[in-house]
Design a protein around this motif. Structure first.
Motif, PDB file in Angstrom:
ATOM      1  N   GLU A  50      -9.701  -7.702   7.746  1.00  0.00           N
ATOM      2  CA  GLU A  50     -11.073  -7.243   7.957  1.00  0.00           C
ATOM      3  C   GLU A  50     -11.458  -6.242   6.876  1.00  0.00           C
ATOM      4  O   GLU A  50     -12.596  -6.218   6.416  1.00  0.00           O
ATOM      5  CB  GLU A  50     -11.214  -6.606   9.346  1.00  0.00           C
ATOM      6  N   TRP A  51     -10.504  -5.408   6.464  1.00  0.00           N
ATOM      7  CA  TRP A  51     -10.772  -4.418   5.418  1.00  0.00           C
ATOM      8  C   TRP A  51     -10.278  -4.965   4.086  1.00  0.00           C
ATOM      9  O   TRP A  51      -9.124  -5.350   3.954  1.00  0.00           O
ATOM     10  CB  TRP A  51     -10.071  -3.091   5.734  1.00  0.00           C
ATOM     11  N   CYS A  52     -11.159  -5.012   3.097  1.00  0.00           N
ATOM     12  CA  CYS A  52     -10.808  -5.628   1.825  1.00  0.00           C
ATOM     13  C   CYS A  52     -10.863  -4.657   0.648  1.00  0.00           C
ATOM     14  O   CYS A  52     -11.049  -5.052  -0.493  1.00  0.00           O
ATOM     15  CB  CYS A  52     -11.733  -6.810   1.535  1.00  0.00           C
ATOM     16  N   GLY A  53     -10.746  -3.347   0.925  1.00  0.00           N
ATOM     17  CA  GLY A  53     -10.804  -2.357  -0.141  1.00  0.00           C
ATOM     18  C   GLY A  53      -9.435  -2.067  -0.741  1.00  0.00           C
ATOM     19  O   GLY A  53      -8.493  -2.849  -0.606  1.00  0.00           O
ATOM     20  N   TYR A  54      -9.326  -0.906  -1.397  1.00  0.00           N
ATOM     21  CA  TYR A  54      -8.099  -0.562  -2.114  1.00  0.00           C
ATOM     22  C   TYR A  54      -7.071   0.160  -1.248  1.00  0.00           C
ATOM     23  O   TYR A  54      -5.879   0.136  -1.539  1.00  0.00           O
ATOM     24  CB  TYR A  54      -8.429   0.314  -3.324  1.00  0.00           C
ATOM     25  N   SER A  55      -7.512   0.829  -0.202  1.00  0.00           N
ATOM     26  CA  SER A  55      -6.569   1.587   0.623  1.00  0.00           C
ATOM     27  C   SER A  55      -5.794   0.659   1.552  1.00  0.00           C
ATOM     28  O   SER A  55      -6.178  -0.483   1.786  1.00  0.00           O
ATOM     29  CB  SER A  55      -7.323   2.632   1.454  1.00  0.00           C
ATOM     30  N   LEU A  56      -4.696   1.178   2.078  1.00  0.00           N
ATOM     31  CA  LEU A  56      -3.883   0.415   3.014  1.00  0.00           C
ATOM     32  C   LEU A  56      -4.623   0.258   4.344  1.00  0.00           C
ATOM     33  O   LEU A  56      -5.539   1.020   4.651  1.00  0.00           O
ATOM     34  CB  LEU A  56      -2.547   1.120   3.242  1.00  0.00           C
ATOM     35  N   THR A  57      -4.201  -0.730   5.094  1.00  0.00           N
ATOM     36  CA  THR A  57      -4.796  -0.963   6.403  1.00  0.00           C
ATOM     37  C   THR A  57      -3.857  -0.443   7.479  1.00  0.00           C
ATOM     38  O   THR A  57      -2.656  -0.734   7.471  1.00  0.00           O
ATOM     39  CB  THR A  57      -5.056  -2.465   6.626  1.00  0.00           C
ATOM     40  N   GLY A  58      -4.396   0.349   8.397  1.00  0.00           N
ATOM     41  CA  GLY A  58      -3.589   0.900   9.473  1.00  0.00           C
ATOM     42  C   GLY A  58      -3.350  -0.096  10.590  1.00  0.00           C
ATOM     43  O   GLY A  58      -3.843  -1.231  10.559  1.00  0.00           O
ATOM     44  N   ASP A  59      -2.598   0.328  11.597  1.00  0.00           N
ATOM     45  CA  ASP A  59      -2.298  -0.549  12.735  1.00  0.00           C
ATOM     46  C   ASP A  59      -3.558  -0.943  13.501  1.00  0.00           C
ATOM     47  O   ASP A  59      -3.582  -1.963  14.200  1.00  0.00           O
ATOM     48  CB  ASP A  59      -1.316   0.156  13.682  1.00  0.00           C
ATOM     49  N   ASP A  60      -4.592  -0.117  13.370  1.00  0.00           N
ATOM     50  CA  ASP A  60      -5.841  -0.423  14.077  1.00  0.00           C
ATOM     51  C   ASP A  60      -6.735  -1.364  13.284  1.00  0.00           C
ATOM     52  O   ASP A  60      -7.843  -1.696  13.713  1.00  0.00           O
ATOM     53  CB  ASP A  60      -6.603   0.877  14.374  1.00  0.00           C
ATOM     54  N   GLY A  61      -6.230  -1.823  12.112  1.00  0.00           N
ATOM     55  CA  GLY A  61      -7.007  -2.753  11.299  1.00  0.00           C
ATOM     56  C   GLY A  61      -8.042  -2.076  10.418  1.00  0.00           C
ATOM     57  O   GLY A  61      -8.779  -2.755   9.696  1.00  0.00           O
ATOM     58  N   GLU A  62      -8.108  -0.751  10.476  1.00  0.00           N
ATOM     59  CA  GLU A  62      -9.074  -0.010   9.674  1.00  0.00           C
ATOM     60  C   GLU A  62      -8.387   0.625   8.471  1.00  0.00           C
ATOM     61  O   GLU A  62      -7.167   0.821   8.469  1.00  0.00           O
ATOM     62  CB  GLU A  62      -9.754   1.062  10.535  1.00  0.00           C
ATOM     63  N   PRO A  63      -9.173   0.976   7.426  1.00  0.00           N
ATOM     64  CA  PRO A  63      -8.552   1.586   6.246  1.00  0.00           C
ATOM     65  C   PRO A  63      -7.959   2.955   6.544  1.00  0.00           C
ATOM     66  O   PRO A  63      -8.506   3.719   7.350  1.00  0.00           O
ATOM     67  CB  PRO A  63      -9.725   1.693   5.263  1.00  0.00           C
ATOM     68  N   VAL A  64      -6.839   3.246   5.893  1.00  0.00           N
ATOM     69  CA  VAL A  64      -6.181   4.530   6.051  1.00  0.00           C
ATOM     70  C   VAL A  64      -6.852   5.559   5.149  1.00  0.00           C
ATOM     71  O   VAL A  64      -7.150   5.277   3.984  1.00  0.00           O
ATOM     72  CB  VAL A  64      -4.677   4.420   5.686  1.00  0.00           C
ATOM     73  N   ILE A  65      -7.115   6.760   5.678  1.00  0.00           N
ATOM     74  CA  ILE A  65      -7.660   7.839   4.859  1.00  0.00           C
ATOM     75  C   ILE A  65      -6.525   8.407   4.024  1.00  0.00           C
ATOM     76  O   ILE A  65      -5.502   8.854   4.557  1.00  0.00           O
ATOM     77  CB  ILE A  65      -8.295   8.943   5.731  1.00  0.00           C
ATOM     78  N   GLN A  66      -6.701   8.387   2.714  1.00  0.00           N
ATOM     79  CA  GLN A  66      -5.655   8.827   1.803  1.00  0.00           C
ATOM     80  C   GLN A  66      -5.899  10.261   1.334  1.00  0.00           C
ATOM     81  O   GLN A  66      -7.026  10.759   1.368  1.00  0.00           O
ATOM     82  CB  GLN A  66      -5.605   7.904   0.583  1.00  0.00           C
ATOM     83  N   THR A  67      -4.832  10.918   0.914  1.00  0.00           N
ATOM     84  CA  THR A  67      -4.931  12.271   0.367  1.00  0.00           C
ATOM     85  C   THR A  67      -5.177  12.192  -1.130  1.00  0.00           C
ATOM     86  O   THR A  67      -4.424  11.553  -1.859  1.00  0.00           O
ATOM     87  CB  THR A  67      -3.635  13.063   0.625  1.00  0.00           C
ATOM     88  N   LEU A  68      -6.247  12.815  -1.599  1.00  0.00           N
ATOM     89  CA  LEU A  68      -6.607  12.801  -3.012  1.00  0.00           C
ATOM     90  C   LEU A  68      -6.096  14.079  -3.669  1.00  0.00           C
ATOM     91  O   LEU A  68      -6.573  15.179  -3.369  1.00  0.00           O
ATOM     92  CB  LEU A  68      -8.125  12.693  -3.161  1.00  0.00           C
TER      93      LEU A  68
END
Length: 299
Positions: free
Chosen positions: A267-285
């Motif tokens: 469902e998520w097609c961006g650059y970040s990893l996908t979490g167990d909930d299927g949503e993108p993971v918020i990364q630390t910048l």
């Protein structure tokens, strides 16, 4: 429909679902089903990049590259495949006639280039393509590799044995176990410059993918050669052998891309990893250490 033609003339060592066609029209190859090296490199970045693969707008550099491929790899076809837009004065009777003839024939060519020099000076696109092709012929290593090529413009279609994903590749040339890839670039082709653009293009992944195609077609794959031709002065061509360790690493990335494709689009097609909930993971910048240097020692 095109009939399959096999490198050894019999199809020995080639699976039933493998199709090998020499001199397949480029348009038919690109329209055919199959995961390509361009798509593999895009997919390794993200599904979003994969989606954009088919939205590339052709530019002058790409047209010059296509023309150089024809001049170098298919010189017998080049005269009828490369159209040269005439540099004529369309205000004159002769110029109008020449331009009308050009418009009548333009759509019959695979690629068209202008013979009009740029306003800033220098050679026209057609002259640049010719100079690039001449530079390849002038390099004895490049000329010898292409002269020894058993196959040119070899299109291979196969199914990945682990996942069943349909794959494809188009090899510029194949000689004595080596895949030869002809590249044009406006950047430098000295070794330091070539390492940069080769890495940025994901070059080893492309050659590793071609190696997969060669093995699927029953051909030995001992390595890859890149024949790089510069599209601006000085017009020089160089030949580089791809580092075997890079090909080893790239093979693993090819496997990752095929597995990612086989798993299907998330469902998520961006650059970040996908979490167990299927949503993108918020990364630390984090800011890299070198970036802080601009602020240090200033009052």
């Amino acid at each position: 429909p095109l009939e399959p033609t096999y490198p050894d003339g019999t199809g020995a060592g080639v699976g039933a679902d493998v199709l090998v066609i020499e001199d397949m029209p480029a348009a038919e190859y690109h329209a055919a089903e199959g995961l390509s090296s361009t798509q593999v490199r895009a997919l390794l970045r993200s599904w979003a990049d994969y989606d954009e693969c088919g939205n590339v707008v052709e530019n002058a550099a790409m047209r010059i590259g296509t023309a150089v491929h024809l001049l170098v790899l298919e010189p017998e076809r080049a005269p009828g495949a490369v159209g040269v837009e005439p540099d004529v004065d369309r205000r004159t009777k002769d110029g109008k006639a020449a331009w009308a003839e050009w418009l009548r024939l333009a759509d019959t060519y695979e690629v068209t280039l202008s013979d009009k020099p740029p306003r800033t000076g220098g050679p026209s696109d057609w002259e640049r393509a010719q100079k690039c092709a001449a530079s390849v012929s002038a390099n004895p290593k490049a000329a010898r590799a292409l002269a020894r090529a058993e196959h040119r413009e070899l299109s291979v279609f196969w199914s990945d044995p682990e996942t069943g994903v349909r794959c494809k590749a188009r090899l510029d040339a194949y000689a004595a176990g080596y895949v030869c890839d002809v590249k044009t670039t406006g950047l430098g082709i000295d070794i330091a410059s070539a390492q940069k653009w080769w890495g940025n293009r994901g070059g080893p992944i492309q050659i590793a993918w071609y190696g997969r195609a060669a093995r699927a077609a029953g051909l030995a794959f001992n390595g890859g050669l890149v024949i790089a031709s510069r599209t601006k002065a000085p017009f020089v061509a160089e030949v580089y052998e791809i580092d075997p360790s890079d090909l080893f690493d790239a093979e693993g990335l090819c496997m990752d891309a095929v597995a990612k494709f086989a798993a299907g689009r998330p469902e998520w097609c961006g650059y970040s990893l996908t979490g167990d909930d299927g949503e993108p993971v918020i990364q630390t910048l984090s800011v890299p250490p070198w970036a802080w240097a601009q602020y240090e020692g200033r009052g």
